[in-house]
Design a protein around this motif. Structure first.
Motif, PDB file in Angstrom:
ATOM      1  N   TYR A  69    -124.121  57.349  11.986  1.00 17.61           N
ATOM      2  CA  TYR A  69    -123.537  58.978  11.781  1.00 17.61           C
ATOM      3  C   TYR A  69    -124.798  59.709  11.387  1.00 17.61           C
ATOM      4  O   TYR A  69    -126.002  59.092  10.958  1.00 17.61           O
ATOM      5  N   GLU A  70    -124.811  61.035  11.427  1.00 21.33           N
ATOM      6  CA  GLU A  70    -125.994  61.776  10.882  1.00 21.33           C
ATOM      7  C   GLU A  70    -125.379  62.426   9.394  1.00 21.33           C
ATOM      8  O   GLU A  70    -124.373  63.144   9.297  1.00 21.33           O
ATOM      9  N   GLU A  71    -126.470  62.574   8.676  1.00 24.75           N
ATOM     10  CA  GLU A  71    -126.385  63.273   7.248  1.00 24.75           C
ATOM     11  C   GLU A  71    -127.661  63.486   6.934  1.00 24.75           C
ATOM     12  O   GLU A  71    -128.589  63.218   7.011  1.00 24.75           O
ATOM     13  N   ASN A  72    -127.789  64.931   6.631  1.00 26.04           N
ATOM     14  CA  ASN A  72    -129.001  65.600   6.074  1.00 26.04           C
ATOM     15  C   ASN A  72    -129.854  65.620   7.001  1.00 26.04           C
ATOM     16  O   ASN A  72    -131.412  65.586   6.937  1.00 26.04           O
ATOM     17  N   GLY A  73    -129.428  65.681   8.321  1.00 25.14           N
ATOM     18  CA  GLY A  73    -130.542  65.725   9.233  1.00 25.14           C
ATOM     19  C   GLY A  73    -131.114  64.571   9.951  1.00 25.14           C
ATOM     20  O   GLY A  73    -132.171  64.369  10.862  1.00 25.14           O
ATOM     21  N   LEU A  74    -130.663  63.377   9.283  1.00 25.12           N
ATOM     22  CA  LEU A  74    -130.969  61.788   9.398  1.00 25.12           C
ATOM     23  C   LEU A  74    -130.036  61.008  10.041  1.00 25.12           C
ATOM     24  O   LEU A  74    -128.892  61.387   9.938  1.00 25.12           O
ATOM     25  N   LEU A  75    -130.444  60.012  10.951  1.00 23.22           N
ATOM     26  CA  LEU A  75    -129.236  59.120  11.543  1.00 23.22           C
ATOM     27  C   LEU A  75    -129.255  58.007  10.527  1.00 23.22           C
ATOM     28  O   LEU A  75    -130.198  57.354  10.086  1.00 23.22           O
ATOM     29  N   TYR A  76    -127.874  57.728  10.024  1.00 21.06           N
ATOM     30  CA  TYR A  76    -127.745  56.605   9.247  1.00 21.06           C
ATOM     31  C   TYR A  76    -127.033  55.501  10.028  1.00 21.06           C
ATOM     32  O   TYR A  76    -126.196  55.505  11.111  1.00 21.06           O
ATOM     33  N   CYS A  77    -127.054  54.104   9.663  1.00 26.62           N
ATOM     34  CA  CYS A  77    -126.275  52.984  10.313  1.00 26.62           C
ATOM     35  C   CYS A  77    -124.838  53.114   9.688  1.00 26.62           C
ATOM     36  O   CYS A  77    -124.794  53.150   8.599  1.00 26.62           O
ATOM     37  N   GLY A  78    -124.133  52.936  10.628  1.00 31.70           N
ATOM     38  CA  GLY A  78    -122.573  52.907  10.272  1.00 31.70           C
ATOM     39  C   GLY A  78    -122.152  51.559   9.518  1.00 31.70           C
ATOM     40  O   GLY A  78    -121.113  51.459   8.978  1.00 31.70           O
ATOM     41  N   LYS A  79    -122.904  50.313   9.587  1.00 37.63           N
ATOM     42  CA  LYS A  79    -122.779  49.260   8.957  1.00 37.63           C
ATOM     43  C   LYS A  79    -123.202  49.163   7.625  1.00 37.63           C
ATOM     44  O   LYS A  79    -122.408  48.738   6.595  1.00 37.63           O
ATOM     45  N   CYS A  80    -124.394  49.386   7.364  1.00 35.60           N
ATOM     46  CA  CYS A  80    -124.981  49.240   5.924  1.00 35.60           C
ATOM     47  C   CYS A  80    -125.137  50.518   5.475  1.00 35.60           C
ATOM     48  O   CYS A  80    -125.656  50.566   4.184  1.00 35.60           O
ATOM     49  N   ARG A  81    -125.041  51.619   6.131  1.00 37.33           N
ATOM     50  CA  ARG A  81    -125.145  53.154   5.561  1.00 37.33           C
ATOM     51  C   ARG A  81    -126.509  53.460   4.874  1.00 37.33           C
ATOM     52  O   ARG A  81    -126.583  54.055   3.881  1.00 37.33           O
ATOM     53  N   THR A  82    -127.369  52.707   5.554  1.00 41.36           N
ATOM     54  CA  THR A  82    -128.972  53.188   5.286  1.00 41.36           C
ATOM     55  C   THR A  82    -129.443  53.813   6.498  1.00 41.36           C
ATOM     56  O   THR A  82    -129.161  53.825   7.507  1.00 41.36           O
ATOM     57  N   PRO A  83    -130.579  54.714   6.259  1.00 36.98           N
ATOM     58  CA  PRO A  83    -131.060  55.676   7.139  1.00 36.98           C
ATOM     59  C   PRO A  83    -131.762  54.794   8.206  1.00 36.98           C
ATOM     60  O   PRO A  83    -132.467  53.789   7.769  1.00 36.98           O
ATOM     61  N   LYS A  84    -131.685  55.349   9.362  1.00 34.94           N
ATOM     62  CA  LYS A  84    -132.306  54.745  10.544  1.00 34.94           C
ATOM     63  C   LYS A  84    -133.584  55.677  11.035  1.00 34.94           C
ATOM     64  O   LYS A  84    -134.261  55.596  12.093  1.00 34.94           O
ATOM     65  N   GLN A  85    -133.421  57.007  10.158  1.00 34.10           N
ATOM     66  CA  GLN A  85    -134.777  57.837  10.377  1.00 34.10           C
ATOM     67  C   GLN A  85    -135.236  58.271   9.013  1.00 34.10           C
ATOM     68  O   GLN A  85    -134.481  58.216   7.904  1.00 34.10           O
ATOM     69  N   GLU A 145    -130.298  45.693   9.932  1.00 34.54           N
ATOM     70  CA  GLU A 145    -130.944  45.201  11.029  1.00 34.54           C
ATOM     71  C   GLU A 145    -132.381  44.531  10.673  1.00 34.54           C
ATOM     72  O   GLU A 145    -132.833  43.446  11.350  1.00 34.54           O
ATOM     73  N   ALA A 146    -133.043  44.930   9.401  1.00 37.08           N
ATOM     74  CA  ALA A 146    -134.176  44.500   9.091  1.00 37.08           C
ATOM     75  C   ALA A 146    -133.676  43.002   8.481  1.00 37.08           C
ATOM     76  O   ALA A 146    -134.516  42.059   8.707  1.00 37.08           O
ATOM     77  N   ALA A 147    -132.572  42.963   7.641  1.00 34.57           N
ATOM     78  CA  ALA A 147    -132.024  41.361   7.356  1.00 34.57           C
ATOM     79  C   ALA A 147    -131.951  40.616   8.576  1.00 34.57           C
ATOM     80  O   ALA A 147    -132.183  39.209   8.498  1.00 34.57           O
ATOM     81  N   ARG A 148    -131.325  41.065   9.844  1.00 32.19           N
ATOM     82  CA  ARG A 148    -131.305  40.481  10.723  1.00 32.19           C
ATOM     83  C   ARG A 148    -132.505  39.981  11.454  1.00 32.19           C
ATOM     84  O   ARG A 148    -132.676  38.583  11.688  1.00 32.19           O
ATOM     85  N   LEU A 149    -133.704  40.713  11.512  1.00 33.66           N
ATOM     86  CA  LEU A 149    -134.812  40.287  11.895  1.00 33.66           C
ATOM     87  C   LEU A 149    -135.509  39.456  11.318  1.00 33.66           C
ATOM     88  O   LEU A 149    -136.112  38.703  11.757  1.00 33.66           O
ATOM     89  N   ASN A 150    -135.289  39.568   9.780  1.00 34.06           N
ATOM     90  CA  ASN A 150    -135.941  38.367   8.972  1.00 34.06           C
ATOM     91  C   ASN A 150    -135.338  37.114   9.150  1.00 34.06           C
ATOM     92  O   ASN A 150    -136.070  36.240   9.127  1.00 34.06           O
ATOM     93  N   ALA A 151    -134.108  37.071   9.228  1.00 33.07           N
ATOM     94  CA  ALA A 151    -133.268  36.065   9.441  1.00 33.07           C
ATOM     95  C   ALA A 151    -133.725  35.337  10.961  1.00 33.07           C
ATOM     96  O   ALA A 151    -133.933  34.080  10.873  1.00 33.07           O
ATOM     97  N   GLU A 152    -133.829  36.088  11.968  1.00 28.36           N
ATOM     98  CA  GLU A 152    -134.048  35.633  13.189  1.00 28.36           C
ATOM     99  C   GLU A 152    -135.769  34.943  13.027  1.00 28.36           C
ATOM    100  O   GLU A 152    -136.113  33.944  13.561  1.00 28.36           O
ATOM    101  N   LYS A 153    -136.573  35.723  12.329  1.00 32.99           N
ATOM    102  CA  LYS A 153    -138.160  35.238  12.047  1.00 32.99           C
ATOM    103  C   LYS A 153    -138.077  33.966  11.373  1.00 32.99           C
ATOM    104  O   LYS A 153    -138.957  33.065  11.726  1.00 32.99           O
ATOM    105  N   ALA A 154    -137.493  33.945  10.402  1.00 34.43           N
ATOM    106  CA  ALA A 154    -137.120  32.530   9.541  1.00 34.43           C
ATOM    107  C   ALA A 154    -136.776  31.500  10.443  1.00 34.43           C
ATOM    108  O   ALA A 154    -137.206  30.529  10.350  1.00 34.43           O
ATOM    109  N   ALA A 155    -135.726  31.781  11.333  1.00 32.53           N
ATOM    110  CA  ALA A 155    -135.300  30.505  12.010  1.00 32.53           C
ATOM    111  C   ALA A 155    -136.250  30.248  13.101  1.00 32.53           C
ATOM    112  O   ALA A 155    -136.320  29.021  13.098  1.00 32.53           O
TER     113      ALA A 155
END
Length: 279
Positions: free
Chosen positions: A26-42, A61-71
Motif C-alpha cells: 500500500y501507499e502512505e505519505n507518497g511511499l510504497l509500504y510492504c503489506g506483510k511487515c508494514r515497512t517502506p519499500k521506498q 524481504e531483507a530477512a529473507r535475503l539474509n536467511a538465504e545468504k546464510a543458508a
C-alpha cells in the motif's frame, strides 16, 4: 549536475524499476509500504539539492535475503568440511562414527572423547595424546572416530588411519615421502588397530619410523589397540619395546590410558538383532 549526481539518479531509477509490488502493498505519505511487515519499500534521498525517490528492501524481504545468504554460506561451509573429512578420514564407515551416532553403549570411551575434544587446544599445544586400550568391540574405534570427526568439524587437520594401509604406504618408495610428511604435519594423528599387524623386521622398522616422526613433530597422537598394558610394557622383542615406549610417552594426557575391557558391544548388538521374537 556533476557525475556523482548522475550516477545516483541512475541508481535511483534502477532501484525503483527493481522494486517488486506484491499483493497487500500500500501507499502512505507518497511511499510504497510492504503489506506483510508494514515497512517502506521506498524512501527519499537528497541529490543535487532535491529529494529523489529510491526503491529499497523492506524488513521482511531483507530477512529473507539474509536467511538465504546464510543458508548458502552454510552449504558452502558443509561442502568444504565434508571434502576435508574425506581427506582426513579415508574410510567412509569411520566418517559416520560421531557423537551424534552414540547409543550409550560405551559411556567411558565417549565421555573421554568429549573431554579430549573440549580440551584439544591445550592437548595440541602441550603435545598430549590419548591411548584407548581393551578387548575387541568395546568402543575404542568409535571413540577415536568421534574425536577425529569432531575436530575436522572444528577446522583441525586430522589423519585417521588403520595400521596395515599406513605401513603399506610407508613402505612404498613412491609414497613414503608424502606419508611421513603428513604424519609430521597434521594437527592430530589417529592410529586405529595399533599392534595388530604381523611383527617382522621390516614392519617394525617402518612402525618405529612412523612413531619417531610423529614424536619429533611435537604434535599429539591417539592410538587404539587390543594390546593390554602388560603386553605394551613387556613386548616380544626390543624393536617393539622401543615403539611401545614412545607411544605410551606420547599418549600422556591425564585421562590416558582409557582401558575398556568387557564384552563386545558389536557382539551384543548382533545377538539382539538375531534374537528370536517372543510371542
Amino acid at each position: 549536475m556533476n557525475i556523482y549526481d548522475e550516477i545516483m539518479l541512475n541508481l535511483a531509477q534502477t532501484s525503483l524499476i527493481n522494486t517488486v509490488r506484491s499483493d497487500g502493498d500500500y501507499e502512505e505519505n507518497g511511499l510504497l509500504y510492504c503489506g506483510k511487515c508494514r515497512t517502506p519499500k521506498q524512501s527519499y534521498r537528497e541529490i543535487g539539492g532535491r529529494q529523489v525517490l529510491f526503491g529499497q528492501t523492506c524488513e521482511c524481504e531483507a530477512a529473507r535475503l539474509n536467511a538465504e545468504k546464510a543458508a548458502e554460506e552454510e552449504a558452502r561451509r558443509r561442502q568444504i568440511i565434508e571434502y576435508r573429512r574425506e581427506k582426513c578420514i579415508g574410510d567412509a564407515a569411520y566418517r559416520r562414527l560421531n557423537f551424534a551416532a552414540d547409543n550409550g553403549s560405551c559411556p567411558k570411551a565417549v565421555d573421554t572423547a568429549k573431554w579430549y575434544c573440549g580440551n584439544f587446544a591445550a592437548m595440541l599445544s602441550e603435545n598430549k595424546g590419548l591411548l584407548f586400550m581393551g578387548t575387541v568391540g568395546t568402543g575404542k574405534t568409535f571413540a577415536a572416530c568421534c574425536i577425529a570427526n569432531e575436530l575436522v568439524e572444528r577446522g583441525y587437520d586430522v589423519w585417521l588411519t588403520t595400521m596395515l594401509p599406513l605401513l603399506r604406504s610407508a613402505g612404498d618408495f613412491a609414497k613414503a615421502d608424502g606419508v611421513f610428511e603428513r604424519v609430521a604435519k597434521v594437527d592430530l594423528l589417529v592410529l586405529d588397530d595399533f599392534g595388530t599387524t604381523k611383527s617382522t623386521e621390516r614392519s617394525n622398522e617402518l612402525l618405529f619410523e612412523i612413531i619417531d616422526t610423529r614424536a619429533r613433530s611435537g604434535k599429539p597422537l591417539i592410538v587404539t589397540t587390543n594390546l593390554s598394558p602388560e603386553m605394551m610394557k613387556q613386548p616380544d622383542n626390543l624393536a617393539l619395546a622401543r615403539v611401545y615406549d614412545r607411544v605410551i610417552a606420547m599418549c600422556s594426557c591425564e585421562r590416558s590410558p582409557v582401558i575398556l575391557n568387557g564384552g563386545s558391544i558389536r557382539a551384543a548388538v548382533a545377538r539382539e538383532k538375531h534374537a528370536p521374537v517372543r510371542a
